[in-house]
Design an enzyme around this catalytic site. Structure first.
Site, PDB file in Angstrom:
ATOM      1  CG  ASP A 304      -2.528   0.464   0.840  1.00 46.57           C
ATOM      2  OD1 ASP A 304      -2.506   1.327   0.090  1.00 46.57           O
ATOM      3  OD2 ASP A 304      -3.339   0.310   1.569  1.00 46.57           O
ATOM      4  CD1 TRP A 305      -0.086   5.684  -3.597  1.00 44.74           C
ATOM      5  CD2 TRP A 305       0.009   3.455  -3.496  1.00 44.74           C
ATOM      6  NE1 TRP A 305      -0.038   5.196  -4.805  1.00 44.74           N
ATOM      7  CE2 TRP A 305       0.027   4.101  -4.899  1.00 44.74           C
ATOM      8  CE3 TRP A 305       0.012   2.153  -3.484  1.00 44.74           C
ATOM      9  CZ2 TRP A 305       0.032   2.940  -5.973  1.00 44.74           C
ATOM     10  CZ3 TRP A 305       0.064   1.200  -4.502  1.00 44.74           C
ATOM     11  CH2 TRP A 305      -0.058   1.697  -5.559  1.00 44.74           C
TER      12      TRP A 305
END
Length: 585
Positions: A304-305
């Site tokens: 995920d970012w």
């Protein structure tokens, strides 16, 4: 005359092309593949060549030409022609680099009414559908396949080759902010729908006509302590007091069986389990032990970012989501994620860190090669080396095409869920005097005479949204969190209207709202998950049929929510409406 490099020869097997290209790459070029960063574009379809660093730290040429990145997700909503022109310009930039590796473009969901820069964008030029919750309310795998196939066609037209969805977490904690993107609380239904979704995006097998599905958030992001979201430090803990960890894996097993090409681990830090208490993107027992070895997934794993570096968003500093490893340096975090089994870092753009890890001996180049192989293989399989460009004219014709829009509009109507109709108010008779709130008066005028004063109305139509607690952090304010109950003053105003005139209430459920008083006093109550005013009124006046069933229960009180177990579906005491409730008119 120089021979054509093997990797550019479309007649050769993909694996041979991958190995040939890999053998030609410098360590810096390999490192660039390991980052899936963000881009914005100018409204006229040109790449961003100047930046003040407030949202994105680098310009597009800096990322493509200097840092060797070739995977990007586009932020923002734009016209179809402009997006197509932009993607072609970025591909031209990539083609001019030493090896000419084409760019793979991705996007968060773009086909609904939600607009949260951290999770999704409103439909804009694309066809508008209900949220995934609305598709779950209908519960029709055939419709989900048609939806995903429509998404595929519209994405291909503008150059998106990776969907940062579907999101198949189970909505088991009623307060969790990310529920609107899920298929609700039912693991069996979610598994059934994700199979249809993946096949609609990718087809029978990944190929030139596919959009790669990045399924998220492994191993299921629903059981968040107190319903807070792990984008933020106060929401990092994921807990399983009901012992239902395996239950949350069921949809992911179905996605893998359907052939999903990519998987995204969530930010959450598991607490109180036999897993290491570090975020899932750093968790070797989860990524390698569970996902790769036990479940047999050999596709791309992208974090995920924002796991490695602190970031500035809207002028506010957000710490890296390195939960459990906050004390480590950026390089140490990157090494842990690679050791865990991740191939790519989402939302990051620091390939120099990977280069240094290899040159220092902390990570072997063969480990980097293993991930680069996966990433290059997908580019070849998607046909990007042969056909990196799109046709702006065709993009404008395809995105938001009339038949796609009609499918989405019909799904909006089907997804609406009639919760109460105690006195048979619905369907409404034609031509009443209508008092509307939260409804466009110009739309309502096609169904009756719109009046300003409730005292002059035969009935009222009131549209509401699920309550939430405003948060001081600007970025966090996009993630609607906290209480599901209306504040006293707002509730009193709502109930006053309900007592003055028979009122149809429609509440948009992005989470499980607490509405016992409204349910008791509304003349009729409908739930929506993303629907136009016309969709609501068509159902209310009997011009279309609502088929929805609640994809999760609606709790009776916040005390019941607080007492429920975050990992257990539909666990609140004496809900106002149970999971699966919905009336036929």
């Amino acid at each position: 005359m120089n021979a054509t490099p093997a990797y550019q020869d479309a007649s050769l097997p993909v694996d041979r092309r991958v190995e040939d290209l890999l053998s030609r790459m410098t360590l810096e070029e390999k490192a660039g593949q390991l980052f899936h960063s963000m881009l914005m574009m100018n409204a006229d379809g040109t790449p961003v060549t100047e930046t003040d660093g407030s949202m994105l730290p680098f310009t597009t040429p800096e990322l493509v030409e200097d840092r060797f990145l070739t995977h990007f997700n586009l932020l923002g909503t734009y016209g179809a022609r402009e997006m197509a022109r932009w993607q072609n310009a970025v591909q031209e930039m990539a083609a001019a680099t030493r090896l000419g590796i084409p760019v793979t473009l991705s996007t968060d969901p773009r086909h609904t009414f939600t607009d949260n820069i951290g999770a999704s964008f409103n439909a804009g030029a694309f066809s508008a559908w209900p949220e995934a919750l609305g598709l779950a309310a209908i519960g029709d795998p055939g419709l989900v396949h048609r939806f995903a196939d429509t998404v595929r066609r519209e994405y291909l037209a503008v150059g998106f080759r990776v969907a940062l969805h579907p999101q198949i977490d189970l909505a088991t904690e009623p307060r969790w902010a990310r529920q609107s993107g899920t298929f609700g609380s039912d693991a069996r239904l979610t598994a059934e729908l994700v199979r249809a979704y993946v096949r609609g995006l990718q087809g029978p097998a990944l190929g030139p006509g596919s959009v790669s599905a990045m399924v998220k958030h492994f191993p299921g992001g629903g059981p968040q302590k107190d319903g807070e979201d792990p984008h933020f430090a106060h929401g990092k803990e994921q807990v399983y007091p009901g012992g239902m960890r395996e239950h949350h894996l069921e949809p992911f097993k179905a996605a893998i069986a359907a052939g999903c090409a990519q998987m995204m681990p969530y930010y959450g830090q598991p607490v109180g389990t036999d897993w290491e208490e570090v975020g899932f993107g750093f968790n070797k027992g989860v990524v390698t032990g569970l996902l790769r070895e036990e479940l047999g997934f050999d596709g791309i794993v992208c974090t995920d970012w924002g796991l490695l570096n602190d970031a500035t968003i809207f002028g506010q500093t957000h710490p890296a989501r390195a939960w459990g490893l906050e004390h480590l340096s950026t390089a140490e975090r990157a090494a842990r994620a690679l050791e865990a089994g991740c191939d790519q870092f989402g939302g990051e753009q620091c390939p120099e860190v990977v280069v240094e890890l290899v040159r220092s001996g902390r990570v072997t180049e063969s480990r980097i090669d293993a991930s680069v192989r996966r990433l290059l293989r997908e580019k070849f399989t998607l046909g990007l080396f042969e056909n990196p460009y799109v046709d702006p004219d065709l993009a404008e014709e395809t995105v938001g095409r009339a038949d796609f829009t009609a499918l989405g509009a019909a799904a909006q109507r089907r997804s609406l869920t009639v919760l109460t109709n105690p006195s048979g108010l619905l369907p409404l008779a034609e031509g009443p005097r209508l008092h509307v709130r939260g409804v466009d008066e110009a739309v309502a005028a096609a169904y009756g005479e719109v009046v300003a004063d409730p005292a002059d109305a035969d009935l009222a139509v009131l549209r509401l949204r699920t309550p939430y607690e405003p948060r001081e952090n600007i970025f966090e304010s996009f993630f609607h969190s906290g209480s599901l109950a209306f504040p006293e003053a707002e509730l009193a105003e709502i109930l006053d209207l309900l007592d003055r005139v028979p009122t149809l209430v429609c509440i948009n459920l992005e989470r499980a709202a607490v509405v016992p008083e409204i349910a008791e006093r509304a003349a009729a109550l409908i739930a929506d998950y993303g629907a136009s005013d016309a969709a609501l009124l068509d159902v209310a006046f009997g011009r279309a049929a609502a088929e929805g069933r609640l994809p999760f229960e609606l709790p009776r009180s916040m005390a019941a929510v607080a007492a429920s177990r975050p990992d257990v579906p539909n666990d609140t005491h004496d809900p106002v409406f149970p999971h699966g409730h919905g009336l036929a008119l």
